[in-house]
Design a protein around this motif. Structure first.
Motif, mmCIF file in Angstrom:
data_model
loop_
_atom_site.group_PDB
_atom_site.id
_atom_site.type_symbol
_atom_site.label_atom_id
_atom_site.label_comp_id
_atom_site.label_asym_id
_atom_site.label_seq_id
_atom_site.Cartn_x
_atom_site.Cartn_y
_atom_site.Cartn_z
ATOM 1 N N ALA A 1 -1.065 -8.409 -3.805
ATOM 2 C CA ALA A 1 0.092 -7.761 -4.429
ATOM 3 C C ALA A 1 0.597 -6.599 -3.573
ATOM 4 O O ALA A 1 -0.177 -5.950 -2.866
ATOM 5 C CB ALA A 1 -0.288 -7.257 -5.810
ATOM 6 N N TRP B 1 2.931 -11.083 -8.978
ATOM 7 C CA TRP B 1 2.997 -11.406 -7.549
ATOM 8 C C TRP B 1 1.867 -12.366 -7.134
ATOM 9 O O TRP B 1 2.072 -13.279 -6.341
ATOM 10 C CB TRP B 1 2.929 -10.122 -6.734
ATOM 11 N N ILE C 1 6.026 -6.936 -8.549
ATOM 12 C CA ILE C 1 5.232 -6.889 -7.304
ATOM 13 C C ILE C 1 3.779 -6.486 -7.547
ATOM 14 O O ILE C 1 3.037 -6.208 -6.614
ATOM 15 C CB ILE C 1 5.887 -5.941 -6.262
#
Length: 515
Positions: A466, A457, A452
């Protein structure tokens, strides 16, 4: 020097000749090593016959990857001073290994770092958890090396990407399968000598153009691109991100399975400390060279030409070699870069195979009752499996931005492996539940936060922003792993493990009973 025309991307007879010379020489070594690699000790640890100096060179060869040689030189060429973050980060992990890890690892372990963590704890849960952390680290590192090798060979030899990846995989399997640790050690020693020699020659030729005064080189860089190239902030502007990256590189080094495994190849703890001392010297010298190579490429080749061949700057060192030493010297450095990848991939595969056979097969599935012959057979099967997996993943990730793979490998090593290893050595009350919880927390957080983060991301999955703002999670995941280890040990104490701590301490400090 923007009018420079490179031969990169076209088959280079010299680099192909040097490459085959290296492969033939190392396969001859593998042939002789194969005659000695019958027992588990010989296959995993070269019969514990490697000297401190030899192991120091092999450690340097295992650690100085293509990412170090090509990547850091490219970062410096494009970003200037900030490229030094990686050099220093990779380097400062070595004193930690020397003072905290090398001696206990050699005295307490047998073939893998899980031997140390499981020394006084319950074998099966520790081995399973440690194997997951090790195999994840090895897999992500392998992907980065294989994708790098495919791109490099495609550019240098004119071979198709897929063919290049298969060639690397096949040669690496041959090294490990037949010669074990002894062959892998000598491949790494030869590669380290070639890499240090080649980089030294590039630096001498660069400095010769500036009166052998590095300050003249830096002044020329500032004159051409402004003072910003000599100041921090070009690569990592966020101080928290810089700190997190530094922590991952520093503590990740002390948790890399293929590096830790090398300490079992020496006869005793004294030789283990010596090997870290030598390795630190070689690696320090190498990273000073990459810094000068980076600035040399910035000034002599120019950033425009470097980015023409590779947006990440990975061809900076090769282009500089061609400008300063001609096509023949480019051929030599290109072959050295390829040898670098082969040596690192061989070390990673052996570490993965030892985890698969020694930790999982022998100590989990067979409860420590397998014969040495069965263990070596399983290690060889693991080598073939990992080699094929590396080739498949290398082809699958073609063209991907694999920078996050290296970052993830270091983040997992720092978060999953290092806290459990350190606490098992230093803390009497460390328990099986604490160790398992520490490894699981470190692994899951490192992988989850990287996914993430902007690196995956945004850059890979294409999202607008992100969820986790930093590119490296170590500042969160490493303290969390230490906390989980403490909490698990407090919640589920293990009196038997505490009693064995005194026995562990005697073996740790005196080496009594060490294999």
């Amino acid at each position: 020097m923007t009018d420079f025309t490179s031969t990169l991307g076209r088959p280079n007879a010299v680099s192909i000749a040097f490459f085959f010379l290296f492969v033939v020489a190392t396969l001859v070594i593998t042939y002789f090593a194969a005659k000695k690699s019958k027992s588990a000790s010989q296959f995993y640890a070269a019969g514990r016959s490697v000297t401190g100096l030899q192991n120091g060179l092999a450690l340097a060869g295992d650690y100085m990857s293509a990412a170090s040689f090509l990547g850091i030189a490219g970062l410096v060429a494009l970003k200037g001073y900030d490229g030094l973050i990686y050099s220093i980060g990779f380097l400062v992990g070595w004193p930690i290994i020397m003072f905290l890890v090398a001696e206990p690892l050699r005295n307490l372990g047998k073939y893998t770092f899980a031997d140390v963590v499981a020394y006084r704890l319950s074998q099966k849960p520790i081995r399973v958890a440690a194997s997951c952390g090790s195999l994840m680290t090895v897999a992500f590192y392998l992907i980065a090396q294989m994708v790098g090798s495919g791109s490099l060979v495609q550019l240098m030899f004119g071979l198709p990407y897929e063919v290049a990846v298969v060639v690397v995989g096949a040669i690496m399997i041959a090294y490990v399968l037949f010669g074990g640790m002894l062959a892998t050690t000598w491949v790494q020693i030869i590669k380290a000598v070639l890499l240090l020699g080649g980089a030294s020659v590039i630096v001498i030729m660069v400095l010769a153009k500036f009166g052998f005064d590095p300050s003249n080189l830096f002044a020329a860089a500032a004159e051409k691109y402004g003072d910003k190239v000599l100041a921090p902030g070009g690569l990592v502007a966020n101080p928290w991100d810089a700190l997190s990256l530094g922590i991952a590189l520093m503590f990740g080094t002390a948790g890399l399975p293929h590096i830790l495994m090398r300490f079992y190849t020496v006869p005793d703890a004294k030789a283990a400390r010596k090997s870290v001392f030598y390795a630190t010297g070689f690696i320090s010298y190498f990273y000073i060279l990459t810094f000068i190579i980076g600035f040399g490429a910035m000034v002599i080749v120019s950033q425009e030409v470097v980015t023409t061949f590779d947006k990440g700057g990975n061809m900076a060192a090769l282009l500089l070699a061609e400008v300063t030493g001609g096509t023949m010297f480019l051929g030599f450095i290109a072959a050295v870069a390829f040898a670098t990848i082969l040596a690192v991939v061989a070390g990673l595969t052996l570490a993965g195979a030892s985890t698969f056979s020694h930790d999982l097969y022998v100590n989990v599935f067979k409860s420590g009752k397998a014969t040495e012959e069965d263990e070596v057979k399983m290690a060889k099967r693991g080598t073939i499996f990992l080699g094929i997996l590396a080739v498949v993943l290398g082809i699958a990730f073609k063209g991907q931005n694999v920078a996050f793979m290296v970052g993830l490998a270091f983040a997992i090593a720092a978060s999953a492996n290092f806290p459990a290893l350190l606490m098992s050595i230093l803390w009497r009350r460390f328990s099986t539940f604490g160790a398992t919880l520490s490894i699981a927390t470190g692994s899951v957080l490192a992988v989850g936060l990287i996914i993430i983060s902007p690196t995956v991301w945004v850059d890979v999955l294409g999202n607008a922003s992100a969820i986790f703002p930093w590119k490296n999670p170590a500042l969160i995941s490493l303290p969390a792993a230490f906390f989980a280890g403490w909490l698990g040990s407090v919640l589920r104490p293990e009196p038997g493990a505490e009693e064995k701590y005194e026995q562990q301490k005697i073996r740790n400090y005196l080496g009594m009973g060490a294999e």
